[in-house]
Structure formats: C-alpha cells, structure tokens
Design an enzyme around this catalytic site. Structure first.
Site, mmCIF file in Angstrom:
data_model
loop_
_atom_site.group_PDB
_atom_site.id
_atom_site.type_symbol
_atom_site.label_atom_id
_atom_site.label_comp_id
_atom_site.label_asym_id
_atom_site.label_seq_id
_atom_site.Cartn_x
_atom_site.Cartn_y
_atom_site.Cartn_z
ATOM 1 N N ASP A 58 -11.460 45.148 6.832
ATOM 2 C CA ASP A 58 -12.330 45.006 8.003
ATOM 3 C C ASP A 58 -13.385 46.111 7.967
ATOM 4 O O ASP A 58 -13.082 47.245 7.579
ATOM 5 C CB ASP A 58 -11.481 45.116 9.273
ATOM 6 N N SER A 124 -31.028 37.661 12.294
ATOM 7 C CA SER A 124 -31.155 36.293 12.797
ATOM 8 C C SER A 124 -32.463 36.102 13.550
ATOM 9 O O SER A 124 -32.984 37.043 14.165
ATOM 10 C CB SER A 124 -29.980 35.987 13.740
ATOM 11 N N TYR A 149 -24.126 37.628 21.115
ATOM 12 C CA TYR A 149 -24.275 37.535 19.660
ATOM 13 C C TYR A 149 -25.669 37.993 19.245
ATOM 14 O O TYR A 149 -25.830 38.853 18.369
ATOM 15 C CB TYR A 149 -24.025 36.106 19.180
ATOM 16 N N LYS A 153 -27.220 41.488 16.997
ATOM 17 C CA LYS A 153 -28.164 41.494 15.878
ATOM 18 C C LYS A 153 -29.356 42.392 16.193
ATOM 19 O O LYS A 153 -29.808 43.174 15.341
ATOM 20 C CB LYS A 153 -28.639 40.066 15.577
#
Length: 338
Positions: A58, A124, A149, A153
């Site tokens: 991770d 993104s 989300y 970013k």
C-alpha cells in the site's frame, strides 16, 4: 534504472506496464490489490514475454516503500494508485483523502529521502471543474471540483506544484485524463471493475453479455446533438503510450509539466452505444433516467500541447475502442480470474 509503477496491476496501470516494457523500459510494480486481481500480473508477463518485480504493498506503508526503494534501483515513479469512484468518494470522503492524498504524501517523502525526483502523476479532467468550457486547455483555472475524488486529484496537483517550487530539481508531469475505455487488442487485458461498474463502457459490455439488464442513461435533455452528455473517450492503449512519452520527458529535463491526454473529440452516450452495437452486433437495452447532479453537457480536451511537447497523440477511434472492449469482455465474461 527502473520505473516504479504504483497501482500497476489496475486497468490503466497494467496497460501502461505493457507499453513501458515494449519501449524497452525496466519496471517495478506496486499494488495493494484493492481494486484489481493479481492474475493481471501473469497477463502482463504473457503479453511482453518479460518478468518484472511485483510488490503487494500500500502506498501508505512507509516501511514497505522504503524496502522497495532500498532493494530496487528506482529512477522514476508513475503514480496510478488511488481510490477512483466518484459516488463512493461522496460516501467515504475520509477514506479517499487518507488513501489518495496521505498515501501520495508518504510516497513523495520516501522518494525525496531516496533521491528519486521524477514522477508522472495520474490526474484527471475533473480538476477543471464545472465552469470551464470545452475544449479544455491546460492553462485554464482549476479547482472547482464537485466531489471528494476530484478534490483529491486537485489537492495532489497542488502538492506537486508546491514541491517543485521548493526544489527545482524535481521533474513532475501531471497527466489529466479524460475518459479511458477500450482494452488490449489481444483480448487478455481490460477493465474489470469490482461490483457495479461506475463507468460507461464496462456497464455497456456487461449489459451485452447479460450480466446487467440495461444501461441507465442519465439525462437526454442536455444541450448536445442527441440530448445525452458528450465526453472525450480515449483508448487505454493510447493513454498508456502517453505515459511512456511523459516518462521520457521527465528523464530529459527537470520542470513541472501539465498535459491533457484525450482525443480532442466528443462523443455522446448514445454515440458510444451505437458504435458498440455496430462493433459487437449486440443490441444494448437502455433506459433514460433523470440527470445526475454535477454532470456537464459537454466535456472534451484540447490535446495539442501533448502533441507539440511530447510528440504524442491519440490514434485509435471510437469504433476500435468498442471492438477492443467487446473482445475483452466476451473473452473474459467474469473479468480476471481470482
């Protein structure tokens, strides 16, 4: 020297791993297997005929990262690892900030301490928010994001920009993706979402093979030619090749570089449905549903900067994207084996 690919067994990461090795690069892959299956590792090896180190780890695991950097000669990182479902991020914002933002901070700190100052970040188009008009260019104002989300970013982009300001020896590429679809031409690698798909193409393909009854089309009254939302869909292999070019850019010079990776063309939801029906010969049942909050009429890129500075441009059209998606799904109706 090797390239560490975080999240390298996922949808985009696995295709990028293949193209990196085809370009003669040495890679090391890290993935915690949260949103992918380890069997994609063997698919990558089969396609390339090459082995590579894989670590189940991770990005928040500082000790695990330090061990990888101590053992492998890492010169550059491509950072894909992160939670990525918009709807889930609204329900689990703390998990998204912890995994995506905190995980990136741990990764960057380990990189800095190990003298590795080259990173290509999987960003993104969501960072452009809802106010900018398409075609979207890299110099537009960013940050008006509407979900956790997208906010992760944007925050990571800010962190990386501040990192470069503090130390100009870094070479940082921020790659703003549009809508990746498609699959490897072999039909052995593709998108394999856990549970109900969040993205359009895997939803369509699962309707096509009978796993889902119908496709929900959210809104048919947008200001677009057929009333459905228009997006910039890019073949995942074209996207992967953009990362190869970005790695080469990072190797050549220090700096902060931002690029859109898209086709510069917009296709509506029904355009994609129609193209898929032609490619597959399967009729897709769909139902019109109310709009979702925050969805835009139209969102597509201006990818000309990547063409000028990286020598990269998308080459695969919507028909090929649909053909490859269908080949993957029909050959692997249940996705990758466990």
């Amino acid at each position: 020297m090797a390239i560490l690919v975080t999240g390298g067994l996922g949808y985009i990461g696995s295709h990028t791993a293949v193209e990196l090795m085809r370009a003669g690069k040495e890679i090391v892959v890290l993935d915690n297997l949260y949103n992918c299956k380890k069997s994609s590792y063997s698919r990558i090896k089969a396609l390339t005929g090459r082995d590579f180190p894989f670590y189940e780890c991770d990005i928040r695991d500082r000790k695990g990262l330090e061990e990888i950097f101590a053992k492998e000669k890492i010169d550059c990182v491509i950072h894909f690892a992160g939670l990525k479902a918009v709807g889930e991020s609204v329900q689990k914002p703390l998990e998204y900030f912890d995994n995506n933002v905190n995980g990136t901070l741990v990764l960057l700190d380990v990189m800095k301490r190990c003298g590795c100052k080259k990173i290509v970040f999987s960003s993104s188009a969501t960072v452009y928010g809802v106010e900018n008009k398409s075609p979207l260019t890299e110099d537009m104002k960013v940050g008006g994001v509407t979900n956790p989300y997208g906010r992760t970013k944007y925050m990571i982009e800010c962190i990386l920009q501040d990192l470069y300001k503090s130390d100009n020896e870094w070479s940082i590429c921020l790659l703003r993706y549009f809508n990746p679809i498609g699959a490897h031409k072999s039909g052995t690698m593709g998108e394999d979402p856990n549970g109900l798909p969040n993205n359009l193409m895997p939803y369509i393909t699962q309707v096509a093979i009978g796993k889902l009854d119908h496709l929900n089309v959210y809104g048919n009254d947008y200001d677009t030619p057929d009333g459905t939302g228009v997006r910039d869909y890019i073949h995942v292999v074209d996207l992967a090749l953009g990362h190869v070019k970005a790695v080469e850019k990072a190797a050549d010079e220090s700096g902060l570089f931002i690029y859109n990776l898209g086709t510069g063309k917009g296709y509506s939801v029904l355009d994609v449905v129609n193209a898929f029906e032609k490619a597959s010969g399967v009729k897709i049942k769909y139902e019109i549903c109310p709009r979702r909050a925050g969805d835009l009429d139209t969102c597509y890129s201006d990818p000309s900067k990547a063409r000028r500075e990286l020598g990269w441009q998308a080459e695969r059209g919507i028909v090929e994207m649909c053909e490859d998606s269908w080949r993957w799904q029909s050959n692997n109706p249940n996705g990758y084996p466990d």
